[in-house]
Design a protein around this motif. Structure first.
Motif, PDB file in Angstrom:
ATOM      1  N   ASP A 179       0.978  -1.074   0.066  1.00  0.00           N
ATOM      2  CA  ASP A 179      -0.002   0.010   0.195  1.00  0.00           C
ATOM      3  C   ASP A 179       0.907   1.339   0.104  1.00  0.00           C
ATOM      4  O   ASP A 179       1.367   1.808   0.959  1.00  0.00           O
TER       5      ASP A 179
ATOM      6  N   PHE B  47     -14.938  -3.870 -14.982  1.00  0.00           N
ATOM      7  CA  PHE B  47     -15.012  -2.769 -13.890  1.00  0.00           C
ATOM      8  C   PHE B  47     -13.837  -2.670 -12.812  1.00  0.00           C
ATOM      9  O   PHE B  47     -13.978  -3.677 -12.211  1.00  0.00           O
ATOM     10  N   VAL B  48     -13.128  -1.851 -12.396  1.00  0.00           N
ATOM     11  CA  VAL B  48     -12.124  -1.793 -11.595  1.00  0.00           C
ATOM     12  C   VAL B  48     -12.568  -0.485 -10.560  1.00  0.00           C
ATOM     13  O   VAL B  48     -12.556   0.880 -11.117  1.00  0.00           O
ATOM     14  N   ASP B  49     -13.060  -0.747  -9.612  1.00  0.00           N
ATOM     15  CA  ASP B  49     -13.456   0.154  -8.295  1.00  0.00           C
ATOM     16  C   ASP B  49     -14.594   1.081  -9.029  1.00  0.00           C
ATOM     17  O   ASP B  49     -14.322   2.337  -9.073  1.00  0.00           O
ATOM     18  N   GLY B  50     -15.437   0.644  -9.771  1.00  0.00           N
ATOM     19  CA  GLY B  50     -16.479   1.151 -10.587  1.00  0.00           C
ATOM     20  C   GLY B  50     -16.120   2.115 -11.933  1.00  0.00           C
ATOM     21  O   GLY B  50     -16.941   2.654 -12.617  1.00  0.00           O
ATOM     22  N   ALA B  51     -14.766   2.085 -12.207  1.00  0.00           N
ATOM     23  CA  ALA B  51     -14.511   2.612 -13.474  1.00  0.00           C
ATOM     24  C   ALA B  51     -14.373   1.546 -14.748  1.00  0.00           C
ATOM     25  O   ALA B  51     -13.725   0.332 -14.341  1.00  0.00           O
TER      26      ALA B  51
ATOM     27  N   TYR C 155      -5.558  -4.051 -17.184  1.00  0.00           N
ATOM     28  CA  TYR C 155      -6.791  -3.176 -16.928  1.00  0.00           C
ATOM     29  C   TYR C 155      -6.827  -1.734 -17.341  1.00  0.00           C
ATOM     30  O   TYR C 155      -6.493  -0.866 -16.348  1.00  0.00           O
TER      31      TYR C 155
ATOM     32  N   LEU D 150      -5.222   0.639 -14.449  1.00  0.00           N
ATOM     33  CA  LEU D 150      -5.980   0.608 -13.237  1.00  0.00           C
ATOM     34  C   LEU D 150      -5.667  -0.680 -12.534  1.00  0.00           C
ATOM     35  O   LEU D 150      -5.823  -0.645 -11.190  1.00  0.00           O
ATOM     36  N   ARG D 151      -5.390  -1.636 -13.142  1.00  0.00           N
ATOM     37  CA  ARG D 151      -5.014  -2.900 -12.429  1.00  0.00           C
ATOM     38  C   ARG D 151      -4.131  -3.899 -13.222  1.00  0.00           C
ATOM     39  O   ARG D 151      -4.387  -3.892 -14.526  1.00  0.00           O
TER      40      ARG D 151
ATOM     41  N   ASP E 100      -3.535  -3.049  -7.728  1.00  0.00           N
ATOM     42  CA  ASP E 100      -4.645  -1.735  -8.311  1.00  0.00           C
ATOM     43  C   ASP E 100      -3.567  -0.445  -8.248  1.00  0.00           C
ATOM     44  O   ASP E 100      -2.770  -0.047  -7.133  1.00  0.00           O
TER      45      ASP E 100
ATOM     46  N   SER F 155      -3.834   3.793  -8.701  1.00  0.00           N
ATOM     47  CA  SER F 155      -4.730   5.058  -8.571  1.00  0.00           C
ATOM     48  C   SER F 155      -4.088   6.192  -8.164  1.00  0.00           C
ATOM     49  O   SER F 155      -2.616   6.388  -8.084  1.00  0.00           O
ATOM     50  N   ASP F 156      -4.857   7.273  -8.080  1.00  0.00           N
ATOM     51  CA  ASP F 156      -4.045   8.620  -7.695  1.00  0.00           C
ATOM     52  C   ASP F 156      -2.887   9.112  -8.837  1.00  0.00           C
ATOM     53  O   ASP F 156      -1.796   9.535  -8.137  1.00  0.00           O
TER      54      ASP F 156
END
Length: 217
Positions: free
Chosen positions: A36, A142-146, A163, A173-174, A186, A188-189
């Motif tokens: 993380d 879909f990855v976290d809604g996207a 992804y 995204l993934r 995953d 992000s940011d």
């Protein structure tokens, strides 16, 4: 677009990314490493790493050095590795909440610093000839809604699924690695600033001091 063109777009988009947040796990030598971490292109990063049953570690790395703040389980394992397992509980209490640093060629610290090279690692993987030549498109997911396109590739680590975002820039995204090691990560940011500051000096101990305390515990 063809699958090769999609990989080209992913590579171009991710190559321009300055920072990223990575969360997930990867298998390494039979151990599960959970990440993380937020990192930039220069390997400045901060976050948490957990490896197998050896404990969790908070991590800070920048050009000035590497600092790790382990939990009690890590300190106990470290004491055992240094040949004084009976000192584990005392060492864990003594160094609770403290950051450990030392020489940059220290294998423990170097291994942690390597985690921060996630963007460089992605760039290298996406530039492998085998990644592009093996690519073929799959269904949407879909990855976290996207919404994301799935792209199946194979490289030196085995088969993986990429992804990329389907409804905006093709940020990755993934990544799912289905090879012998395996893992799911995953991302992000993208391009969000990562503030990486060294911990306060009064909260830091040197690895040499740690060794002395273990030997005397």
């Amino acid at each position: 677009m063809s699958a090769d063109q999609v990989v080209d777009q992913i590579r171009a988009t991710m190559g321009a990314v300055s920072t990223v947040h990575v969360a997930g796990y990867a298998m390494s030598d039979g151990q599960k490493m959970t990440l993380d971490v937020s990192a930039d292109k220069n390997k400045n990063c901060t976050g948490t790493v957990t490896t197998g049953d050896t404990g969790s570690i908070e991590l800070i790395h920048n050009s000035a050095g590497t600092w790790i703040k382990p939990d009690a389980t890590y300190w106990k394992n470290m004491a055992a590795q240094k040949g004084n397992p009976q000192a584990g509980d005392a060492v864990a209490e003594l160094f609770k909440g403290r950051w450990l640093t030392g020489a940059q060629d220290d294998p423990d610290l170097q291994g942690m610093a390597d985690v921060c090279g996630v963007l460089a690692g992605l760039d290298e993987a996406l530039n492998e000839d085998s990644t592009k030549s093996s690519a073929h498109k799959g269904d949407y997911a879909f990855v976290d809604g996207a919404r994301a396109l799935t792209v199946n590739v194979t490289d030196d680590s085995g088969p993986s699924i990429l992804y990329p975002a389907a409804d905006e820039q093709p940020y990755l995204l993934r990544v799912v690695n289905n090879g012998s090691d395996g893992g799911i990560v995953d991302l992000s940011d993208f391009n969000k600033p990562v503030d990486v500051q060294a911990p306060p000096a009064d909260q830091v101990i040197d690895s040499g001091t740690f060794q002395q305390k273990v030997n005397s515990a």
